[in-house]
Design a protein around this motif. Structure first.
Motif, mmCIF file in Angstrom:
data_model
loop_
_atom_site.group_PDB
_atom_site.id
_atom_site.type_symbol
_atom_site.label_atom_id
_atom_site.label_comp_id
_atom_site.label_asym_id
_atom_site.label_seq_id
_atom_site.Cartn_x
_atom_site.Cartn_y
_atom_site.Cartn_z
ATOM 1 N N UNK A 74 -9.364 32.414 0.391
ATOM 2 C CA UNK A 74 -8.702 32.014 -0.852
ATOM 3 C C UNK A 74 -7.991 30.683 -0.667
ATOM 4 N N UNK A 75 -8.292 29.728 -1.560
ATOM 5 C CA UNK A 75 -7.508 28.501 -1.633
ATOM 6 C C UNK A 75 -6.372 28.745 -2.611
ATOM 7 N N UNK A 76 -5.154 28.697 -2.140
ATOM 8 C CA UNK A 76 -4.001 29.091 -2.948
ATOM 9 C C UNK A 76 -3.571 27.979 -3.893
ATOM 10 N N UNK A 77 -2.629 28.315 -4.771
ATOM 11 C CA UNK A 77 -2.137 27.350 -5.758
ATOM 12 C C UNK A 77 -1.421 26.173 -5.107
ATOM 13 N N UNK A 78 -0.926 26.349 -3.885
ATOM 14 C CA UNK A 78 -0.193 25.262 -3.224
ATOM 15 C C UNK A 78 -1.074 24.492 -2.241
ATOM 16 N N UNK A 79 -2.399 24.764 -2.276
ATOM 17 C CA UNK A 79 -3.329 23.974 -1.485
ATOM 18 C C UNK A 79 -3.622 24.503 -0.099
ATOM 19 N N UNK A 80 -3.061 25.641 0.270
ATOM 20 C CA UNK A 80 -3.344 26.218 1.573
ATOM 21 C C UNK A 80 -4.527 27.185 1.473
ATOM 22 N N UNK A 81 -5.018 27.627 2.608
ATOM 23 C CA UNK A 81 -6.113 28.583 2.651
ATOM 24 C C UNK A 81 -5.662 29.847 3.374
ATOM 25 N N UNK A 82 -6.124 30.982 2.877
ATOM 26 C CA UNK A 82 -5.800 32.257 3.506
ATOM 27 C C UNK A 82 -6.975 33.197 3.363
ATOM 28 N N UNK A 83 -7.088 34.103 4.296
ATOM 29 C CA UNK A 83 -8.131 35.123 4.206
ATOM 30 C C UNK A 83 -7.654 36.213 3.249
ATOM 31 N N UNK A 84 -8.454 36.505 2.220
ATOM 32 C CA UNK A 84 -8.130 37.605 1.331
ATOM 33 C C UNK A 84 -8.225 38.898 2.139
ATOM 34 N N UNK A 85 -7.160 39.696 2.166
ATOM 35 C CA UNK A 85 -7.191 40.910 3.000
ATOM 36 C C UNK A 85 -8.361 41.813 2.614
ATOM 37 N N UNK A 86 -9.014 42.380 3.607
ATOM 38 C CA UNK A 86 -10.101 43.310 3.319
ATOM 39 C C UNK A 86 -9.530 44.620 2.790
ATOM 40 N N UNK A 87 -10.149 45.179 1.748
ATOM 41 C CA UNK A 87 -9.666 46.438 1.201
ATOM 42 C C UNK A 87 -9.845 47.570 2.202
ATOM 43 N N UNK A 88 -8.832 48.404 2.319
ATOM 44 C CA UNK A 88 -8.933 49.557 3.211
ATOM 45 C C UNK A 88 -7.946 50.624 2.760
ATOM 46 N N UNK A 89 -8.208 51.852 3.177
ATOM 47 C CA UNK A 89 -7.302 52.940 2.846
ATOM 48 C C UNK A 89 -7.290 53.247 1.365
ATOM 49 N N UNK A 90 -6.160 53.702 0.867
ATOM 50 C CA UNK A 90 -6.002 54.118 -0.524
ATOM 51 C C UNK A 90 -5.630 52.915 -1.368
ATOM 52 N N UNK A 91 -6.522 52.515 -2.297
ATOM 53 C CA UNK A 91 -6.230 51.411 -3.185
ATOM 54 C C UNK A 91 -5.416 51.931 -4.372
#
Length: 335
Positions: free
Chosen positions: A313-330
């Motif tokens: 994910x490219x965030x609103x402030x220009x940084x990049x982060x890995x979108x957490x993988x879904x796991x467990x109880x959503x």
């Protein structure tokens, strides 16, 4: 006068069962293909056939923007549509809790009738069972659909390619947010309504502008984020998202902000995720924005050869982060 309710006798196969079928289900589902025999006999379908089945146990059974009946039609119709298949026939099975309101059951059947008519699908057969009190939560519905695949449609979660545009057909997370609020566990006052809708017309419109569509997936349980991880894994590609381009209803954004939830992981029931070549994206989005259920369509990302199996994910402030993988109880658990 006491409220009419479903009794165990309604599921015993005798007179009361026939009365229930005639007064509720046959009254709303009757058509030239609807049968009282052991199986519906259907005309021959040319070409490839798609089939899908799905169970619905949503609680509460009624929510802002729909109910479990509408949801049961949309869920299966949309699964067929994602394969490029025109929905033709549905069967449905009900498990109803003893004591469930007959008026509520009538409301559910009426919603199914209305939604099936909009989707252009016929309910042709079904089954009814009554469970004892406490053995199920009100009413459960299972629907199975059959559709005719358009000759030009070739879609699969394994077909995403580097360079593809990632498109959503509208704002994300609205159904999951609606169910969460309908349970009234948080004391939040909001008029968020479900996006629940039949989407065959949306898919059909895509093929009016291009046959070059690689993936179509409806973002139900687990939302858009879960779908993206599924496709990234199936196709062995990476996905890069632009957070600023992801449409989120302000009401949903507000609720998620208060509860610390990610809209990308909230269920949708009227939204598609589409992968298509970048050169097709502009005309696809333009066509979608003319549609009844896709006016907020947007390109939200790109498929990459790097970071296979991951969503960045490219965030609103220009940084990049890995979108957490879904796991467990959503949360919220919608089914």
């Amino acid at each position: 006068m006491s409220e009419r309710t479903v009794t165990l006798a309604h599921g015993a196969g005798g007179t009361q069962t026939n009365e229930l079928i005639d007064s509720v289900f046959k009254a709303h589902f009757a058509n030239s293909m609807f049968t009282g025999d052991d199986a519906a006999v259907l005309p021959q379908i040319e070409g490839k056939i798609a089939s899908s089945t799905d169970g619905f146990i949503v609680s509460p059974w009624k929510f802002n923007g729909g109910n479990i009946g509408k949801l049961s039609i949309c869920g299966t119709v949309n699964d067929l549509a994602c394969m490029g298949a025109k929905p033709l026939y549905l069967t449905c099975a009900f498990v109803i809790e003893e004591g469930f309101s007959m008026d509520a059951l009538e409301e559910i059947a009426a919603a199914m009738e209305k939604t099936a008519a909009e989707a252009g699908v016929r309910i042709v057969a079904g089954d009814t069972k009554v469970a004892g009190r406490g053995q199920c939560d009100g009413v459960f519905i299972t629907t199975t659909g059959i559709g005719a695949v358009m000759p030009q449609a070739h879609t699969s979660g394994t077909y995403a390619k580097p360079g593809d545009a990632v498109i959503v057909t509208g704002d994300v997370g609205r159904h999951g947010c609606t169910i969460l609020l309908a349970r009234d566990n948080y004391g939040i006052d909001s008029d968020v309504d479900s996006d629940c809708a039949p989407l065959w017309g949306t898919v059909e419109s895509l093929y009016q502008v291009t046959d070059d569509i690689h993936v179509i997936r409806d973002a139900t349980r687990g939302g858009v984020g879960t779908v993206l991880y599924e496709i990234a894994g199936q196709s062995n590609v990476g996905i890069r998202l632009d957070a600023e381009r992801i449409p989120v209803d302000p009401r949903v954004k507000g609720v998620c902000g208060m509860l610390g939830l990610e809209p990308l992981y909230l269920a949708c029931e009227g939204r598609l995720v589409i992968f298509a070549p970048q050169e097709q994206a502009e005309k696809i989005v333009a066509k979608l924005r003319d549609g009844k259920y896709s006016q907020n369509a947007a390109v939200i990302g790109t498929v990459t050869a790097e970071n296979a199996g991951m969503v960045i994910m490219e965030t609103e402030i220009g940084t990049q982060t890995v979108l957490p993988q879904p796991k467990g109880e959503l949360l919220p658990r919608i089914c």
